[in-house]
Design a protein around this motif. Structure first.
Motif, short mmCIF file in Angstrom:
data_model
loop_
_atom_site.label_atom_id
_atom_site.label_comp_id
_atom_site.label_asym_id
_atom_site.label_seq_id
_atom_site.Cartn_x
_atom_site.Cartn_y
_atom_site.Cartn_z
N THR A 164 0.85 -1.18 0.00
CA THR A 164 0.00 0.00 0.00
C THR A 164 0.89 1.24 0.00
N GLU A 165 0.31 2.38 -0.25
CA GLU A 165 1.09 3.62 -0.25
C GLU A 165 1.75 3.85 1.10
N ARG A 166 1.03 3.58 2.18
CA ARG A 166 1.59 3.76 3.52
C ARG A 166 2.73 2.79 3.77
N GLU A 167 2.57 1.55 3.32
CA GLU A 167 3.62 0.55 3.52
C GLU A 167 4.89 0.94 2.77
N ARG A 168 4.73 1.52 1.58
CA ARG A 168 5.91 1.97 0.84
C ARG A 168 6.58 3.14 1.57
N GLU A 169 5.79 4.01 2.16
CA GLU A 169 6.36 5.11 2.94
C GLU A 169 7.18 4.57 4.11
N VAL A 170 6.64 3.56 4.76
CA VAL A 170 7.34 2.95 5.89
C VAL A 170 8.63 2.28 5.42
N LEU A 171 8.58 1.58 4.30
CA LEU A 171 9.76 0.92 3.76
C LEU A 171 10.86 1.94 3.46
N VAL A 172 10.49 3.07 2.91
CA VAL A 172 11.47 4.13 2.62
C VAL A 172 12.15 4.58 3.91
N GLN A 173 11.38 4.76 4.97
CA GLN A 173 11.94 5.20 6.24
C GLN A 173 12.84 4.13 6.86
N VAL A 174 12.43 2.87 6.73
CA VAL A 174 13.26 1.77 7.22
C VAL A 174 14.59 1.77 6.48
N ALA A 175 14.54 1.96 5.16
CA ALA A 175 15.75 1.96 4.35
C ALA A 175 16.68 3.11 4.70
N ARG A 176 16.13 4.16 5.24
CA ARG A 176 16.95 5.30 5.66
C ARG A 176 17.52 5.13 7.05
N GLY A 177 17.25 3.96 7.65
CA GLY A 177 17.85 3.63 8.92
C GLY A 177 17.10 4.06 10.15
N LEU A 178 15.84 4.48 10.00
CA LEU A 178 15.06 4.95 11.14
C LEU A 178 14.47 3.78 11.93
N SER A 179 14.39 3.96 13.23
CA SER A 179 13.75 2.97 14.10
C SER A 179 12.24 3.12 13.99
#
Length: 227
Positions: A164-179
């Motif tokens: 989903t759009e929200r899940e992709r947003e979360v994946l981007v943040q995970v990839a940037r190293g955020l907890s």
């Protein structure tokens, strides 16, 4: 992979073809009450057999071993769906080893010169269901991906279309190293919701943990390393 049950020590299998190194690791880990070295293996085949029989929580896995190398042993453990997590610990931090280890299903990759306390922390992290990469290894890995990434105007691969759009947003943040806590602040939603989204991302993309999610995000060009 299941997480370690609270209240009992993390059960560890040491896999290295050098007895002196295994002895050194055992001595370091033996000073911590929450860590328990349950067995040692001198080659990859023995590591797989002991993993099947003893079901340790974490295998500290060397790469260059006789009979079966560490990458093949990791793949065998993962393919057998054992409740065992693998932390690669090697003298060599070559890119092909790192990528190979992560694709084989390892939950982390460290070099043998890692400080003792960092090793202990990494074992606890992996046992808790998370993943670890030495900072310098992650930096070099992302630099490698940057050199091979497509143009920013690329079309996302079909696998990302399951999110989903929200899940992709979360994946981007995970990839940037955020907890999870940091992502919750960035997206203005609860940490519990973020944890749920991360779980959905891993399930939909067939990933084992956050490190594999980071690698996929950079490999597909969803996120580009900062220059």
């Amino acid at each position: 992979m299941g997480q370690v049950t609270a209240g009992r020590p993390v059960r560890i299998l040491l896999a290295d073809d050098q007895p002196l190194l295994r002895a050194g690791f055992r001595m370091v880990l033996g000073t911590h009450d929450d860590l328990d070295v349950v067995a040692e293996a001198g080659d990859g085949q023995e590591t797989v057999e002991l993993s099947r029989r003893l079901l340790p929580d974490v295998v500290l896995m060397d790469i260059r071993m006789p009979r079966l190398d560490g990458l093949a042993a990791t793949r065998a453990i993962v393919d057998a769906r054992l409740p065992v997590r693998v932390l690669i610990l090697t003298t060599f931090d070559l890119d092909e080893y790192v990528v190979g280890a992560l694709r084989a299903g390892a939950s982390g990759f460290l070099t043998k010169d890692v400080p003792a306390e960092d090793l202990v922390t990494a074992i606890r992290t992996v046992a808790a269901g998370e993943a670890v990469l030495a900072p310098r290894i992650l930096k070099r890995l992302l630099t490698r991906f940057a050199d091979a990434l497509p143009d920013p105007a690329f079309t996302p691969p079909k696998v990302l279309g399951t999110l989903t759009e929200r899940e992709r947003e979360v994946l981007v943040q995970v990839a940037r190293g955020l907890s999870n806590a940091e992502i919750a602040v960035a997206l203005s939603i609860s940490e519990t919701t973020i944890k749920t989204h991360v779980g959905h991302v891993l399930t939909k993309l067939g990933l084992r943990d956050r490190v594999q999610a980071v690698v996929l995000a950079y490999e597909t060009g969803l996120v580009r390393p900062q220059r």
